[in-house]
Design a protein around this motif. Structure first.
Motif, PDB file in Angstrom:
ATOM      1  N   ILE A 129     -45.266 -36.408 -56.714  1.00  0.00           N
ATOM      2  CA  ILE A 129     -44.301 -35.685 -56.657  1.00  0.00           C
ATOM      3  C   ILE A 129     -42.844 -36.038 -56.603  1.00  0.00           C
ATOM      4  N   ASP A 130     -42.761 -37.206 -55.398  1.00  0.00           N
ATOM      5  CA  ASP A 130     -41.739 -38.356 -54.813  1.00  0.00           C
ATOM      6  C   ASP A 130     -41.660 -38.981 -55.175  1.00  0.00           C
ATOM      7  N   PRO A 131     -41.570 -39.733 -56.230  1.00  0.00           N
ATOM      8  CA  PRO A 131     -41.771 -41.102 -55.957  1.00  0.00           C
ATOM      9  C   PRO A 131     -41.298 -42.399 -55.680  1.00  0.00           C
ATOM     10  N   THR A 132     -39.744 -41.674 -55.257  1.00  0.00           N
ATOM     11  CA  THR A 132     -38.932 -43.481 -55.053  1.00  0.00           C
ATOM     12  C   THR A 132     -37.881 -42.042 -53.324  1.00  0.00           C
ATOM     13  N   GLY A 133     -38.634 -40.907 -52.810  1.00  0.00           N
ATOM     14  CA  GLY A 133     -38.331 -40.630 -51.664  1.00  0.00           C
ATOM     15  C   GLY A 133     -36.972 -39.644 -51.936  1.00  0.00           C
ATOM     16  N   ALA A 134     -36.675 -39.517 -52.667  1.00  0.00           N
ATOM     17  CA  ALA A 134     -35.139 -38.842 -53.517  1.00  0.00           C
ATOM     18  C   ALA A 134     -35.012 -38.035 -52.603  1.00  0.00           C
ATOM     19  N   ILE A 135     -36.078 -36.947 -52.817  1.00  0.00           N
ATOM     20  CA  ILE A 135     -36.269 -35.066 -52.828  1.00  0.00           C
ATOM     21  C   ILE A 135     -36.434 -35.687 -50.795  1.00  0.00           C
ATOM     22  N   ASP A 136     -36.740 -36.290 -50.940  1.00  0.00           N
ATOM     23  CA  ASP A 136     -37.415 -36.403 -48.552  1.00  0.00           C
ATOM     24  C   ASP A 136     -35.874 -36.400 -48.521  1.00  0.00           C
ATOM     25  N   ARG A 137     -35.276 -37.441 -48.584  1.00  0.00           N
ATOM     26  CA  ARG A 137     -33.988 -37.809 -48.672  1.00  0.00           C
ATOM     27  C   ARG A 137     -32.542 -36.874 -48.631  1.00  0.00           C
ATOM     28  N   ALA A 138     -33.042 -36.171 -49.388  1.00  0.00           N
ATOM     29  CA  ALA A 138     -32.161 -34.861 -50.093  1.00  0.00           C
ATOM     30  C   ALA A 138     -32.099 -33.620 -49.342  1.00  0.00           C
ATOM     31  N   ILE A 139     -33.990 -33.746 -48.933  1.00  0.00           N
ATOM     32  CA  ILE A 139     -34.046 -32.367 -48.059  1.00  0.00           C
ATOM     33  C   ILE A 139     -34.949 -33.066 -47.699  1.00  0.00           C
ATOM     34  N   PRO A 140     -34.058 -32.968 -45.403  1.00  0.00           N
ATOM     35  CA  PRO A 140     -35.082 -33.545 -44.636  1.00  0.00           C
ATOM     36  C   PRO A 140     -35.775 -32.803 -44.892  1.00  0.00           C
ATOM     37  N   ALA A 141     -37.244 -33.497 -43.920  1.00  0.00           N
ATOM     38  CA  ALA A 141     -38.099 -32.757 -43.951  1.00  0.00           C
ATOM     39  C   ALA A 141     -37.728 -31.841 -42.497  1.00  0.00           C
ATOM     40  N   ARG A 142     -37.467 -32.690 -41.308  1.00  0.00           N
ATOM     41  CA  ARG A 142     -37.288 -31.290 -39.983  1.00  0.00           C
ATOM     42  C   ARG A 142     -36.200 -30.371 -40.708  1.00  0.00           C
ATOM     43  N   ASN A 143     -36.016 -30.081 -42.007  1.00  0.00           N
ATOM     44  CA  ASN A 143     -34.988 -28.572 -42.559  1.00  0.00           C
ATOM     45  C   ASN A 143     -36.479 -27.965 -42.535  1.00  0.00           C
ATOM     46  N   VAL A 144     -37.610 -28.161 -43.512  1.00  0.00           N
ATOM     47  CA  VAL A 144     -38.185 -27.741 -44.278  1.00  0.00           C
ATOM     48  C   VAL A 144     -39.328 -26.274 -43.345  1.00  0.00           C
ATOM     49  N   ILE A 145     -38.864 -25.382 -44.073  1.00  0.00           N
ATOM     50  CA  ILE A 145     -40.297 -24.301 -43.912  1.00  0.00           C
ATOM     51  C   ILE A 145     -40.822 -23.488 -45.104  1.00  0.00           C
ATOM     52  N   GLY A 146     -42.179 -23.741 -45.015  1.00  0.00           N
ATOM     53  CA  GLY A 146     -43.342 -23.525 -46.451  1.00  0.00           C
ATOM     54  C   GLY A 146     -43.283 -22.313 -46.336  1.00  0.00           C
ATOM     55  N   GLY A 147     -43.309 -21.997 -47.820  1.00  0.00           N
ATOM     56  CA  GLY A 147     -43.630 -21.035 -48.019  1.00  0.00           C
ATOM     57  C   GLY A 147     -44.360 -20.686 -49.578  1.00  0.00           C
ATOM     58  N   VAL A 148     -45.160 -19.294 -48.983  1.00  0.00           N
ATOM     59  CA  VAL A 148     -45.688 -19.188 -50.399  1.00  0.00           C
ATOM     60  C   VAL A 148     -46.142 -17.855 -51.052  1.00  0.00           C
ATOM     61  N   VAL A 149     -45.478 -17.604 -52.254  1.00  0.00           N
ATOM     62  CA  VAL A 149     -45.168 -16.055 -52.604  1.00  0.00           C
ATOM     63  C   VAL A 149     -46.493 -14.796 -52.813  1.00  0.00           C
ATOM     64  N   HIS A 150     -46.667 -14.266 -53.032  1.00  0.00           N
ATOM     65  CA  HIS A 150     -47.948 -13.588 -52.854  1.00  0.00           C
ATOM     66  C   HIS A 150     -47.427 -12.204 -53.256  1.00  0.00           C
ATOM     67  N   ALA A 151     -45.816 -12.480 -55.258  1.00  0.00           N
ATOM     68  CA  ALA A 151     -45.658 -10.526 -56.389  1.00  0.00           C
ATOM     69  C   ALA A 151     -46.043 -11.580 -57.392  1.00  0.00           C
ATOM     70  N   HIS A 164     -42.689  -6.531 -60.539  1.00  0.00           N
ATOM     71  CA  HIS A 164     -43.946  -5.721 -61.502  1.00  0.00           C
ATOM     72  C   HIS A 164     -45.177  -4.817 -59.601  1.00  0.00           C
ATOM     73  N   PHE A 165     -44.910  -6.261 -59.078  1.00  0.00           N
ATOM     74  CA  PHE A 165     -46.249  -6.206 -57.717  1.00  0.00           C
ATOM     75  C   PHE A 165     -46.280  -6.432 -56.816  1.00  0.00           C
ATOM     76  N   GLY A 166     -46.705  -6.890 -56.007  1.00  0.00           N
ATOM     77  CA  GLY A 166     -46.583  -7.661 -54.484  1.00  0.00           C
ATOM     78  C   GLY A 166     -45.339  -7.665 -54.059  1.00  0.00           C
ATOM     79  N   ASN A 167     -45.664  -7.721 -52.234  1.00  0.00           N
ATOM     80  CA  ASN A 167     -44.733  -7.994 -51.450  1.00  0.00           C
ATOM     81  C   ASN A 167     -44.178  -9.210 -50.780  1.00  0.00           C
ATOM     82  N   GLY A 168     -45.749 -10.105 -51.032  1.00  0.00           N
ATOM     83  CA  GLY A 168     -46.254 -11.154 -49.340  1.00  0.00           C
ATOM     84  C   GLY A 168     -45.676 -12.280 -49.895  1.00  0.00           C
ATOM     85  N   LEU A 169     -45.347 -13.142 -47.964  1.00  0.00           N
ATOM     86  CA  LEU A 169     -44.872 -13.795 -48.475  1.00  0.00           C
ATOM     87  C   LEU A 169     -45.563 -14.763 -47.265  1.00  0.00           C
TER      88      LEU A 169
END
Length: 255
Positions: A129-151, A164-169
């Motif tokens: 997903i992030d072979p060079t660590g570029a994503i992690d450097r651009a979006i530091p882990a300390r800033n992240v909250i994970g989300g899962v959308v059910h909609a 269409h339907f669903g509003n779960g997050l």
């Protein structure tokens, strides 16, 4: 850490990002969008538009192709398709300050999956997903909250979203901590009309949704068959079950 989410930027103003942008705009948030091409032009001309429950809801949006022009935000919602994330990471940094919360609203295993999780694997960078660590450097882990959308949402045209339907997050800190900021974000999402909840282990919720996505979705995409036909076929259902059992074993291995 500040928990007042006044300035919200949507990165990926498609089906899910656009839907969330309209809902958050109606809570009083100042919503902006990092966009390009036809989507950028549509947002600059008409803002976001949402078809929901038989009505059309509009929302003003400050749209730009430049993160510098939008500036530091309180909340950044990343709702792009996973293959686009590396490119997004190259341009997103000016939106993120020390206290900015970055909510990932994407399918699949995210780059931050092993932050605060995984026992001996904790902190492991996922090479696929992030072979060079570029994503992690651009979006530091300390800033992240994970989300899962059910909609279920779709794009009728650039900037025009249909719910269409669903509003779960489901949201959660990668560490599983019950922080002040995750509680404040859940409260904001609930005010927006979402069925938002906080997970003590967001990785589990990410994996659970992926468990379904990795099985039924590819078969549907390849064949054009709907879920009732897929699950109604004994051989196909058996194939899907075997894939799910393999994924279950992998999930158990990583905890």
């Amino acid at each position: 850490m500040p928990t007042d989410f006044q300035r919200v930027a949507i990165v990926g103003a498609g089906a899910i990002g656009g839907w969330l942008g309209v809902l958050l705009s109606h809570t009083g948030c100042i919503v902006s969008a990092l966009a390009r091409g036809e989507t950028l032009a549509a947002l600059q001309h008409d803002g976001l538009q949402l078809h929901e429950n038989g009505r059309l809801i509009g929302a003003p949006v400050e749209a730009s192709s430049s993160a510098v022009a939008l500036g530091v935000q309180d909340l950044v919602i990343v709702a792009v398709k996973a293959p686009a994330l590396a490119e997004v990471a190259r341009s997103i940094a000016p939106l993120i300050g020390r206290h900015t919360v970055v909510l990932t609203a994407m399918n699949g295993v995210p780059w931050w999956f092993f932050n605060g999780f995984g026992g001996e694997r904790a902190g492991t960078r996922l090479q696929s997903i992030d072979p060079t660590g570029a994503i992690d450097r651009a979006i530091p882990a300390r800033n992240v909250i994970g989300g899962v959308v059910h909609a279920s949402c779709s794009v009728d045209a650039p900037g025009i979203i249909r719910h269409h339907f669903g509003n779960g997050l489901i949201i959660g800190e990668p560490s599983g901590e019950a922080t002040e900021r995750v509680a404040a974000l859940a409260a904001l999402l609930q005010r927006a009309g979402l069925n938002a909840s906080v997970s003590p282990q967001i990785q589990k919720d990410v994996w659970y949704k992926l468990w379904g996505n990795m099985t039924v979705n590819p078969v549907s995409a390849l064949t054009g068959a709907t879920t009732d036909r897929i699950l109604g076929d004994e051989l196909v259902r058996g194939f899907i079950s075997s894939v799910m059992l393999e994924a279950k074993a992998i999930g158990a291995k990583i905890g």
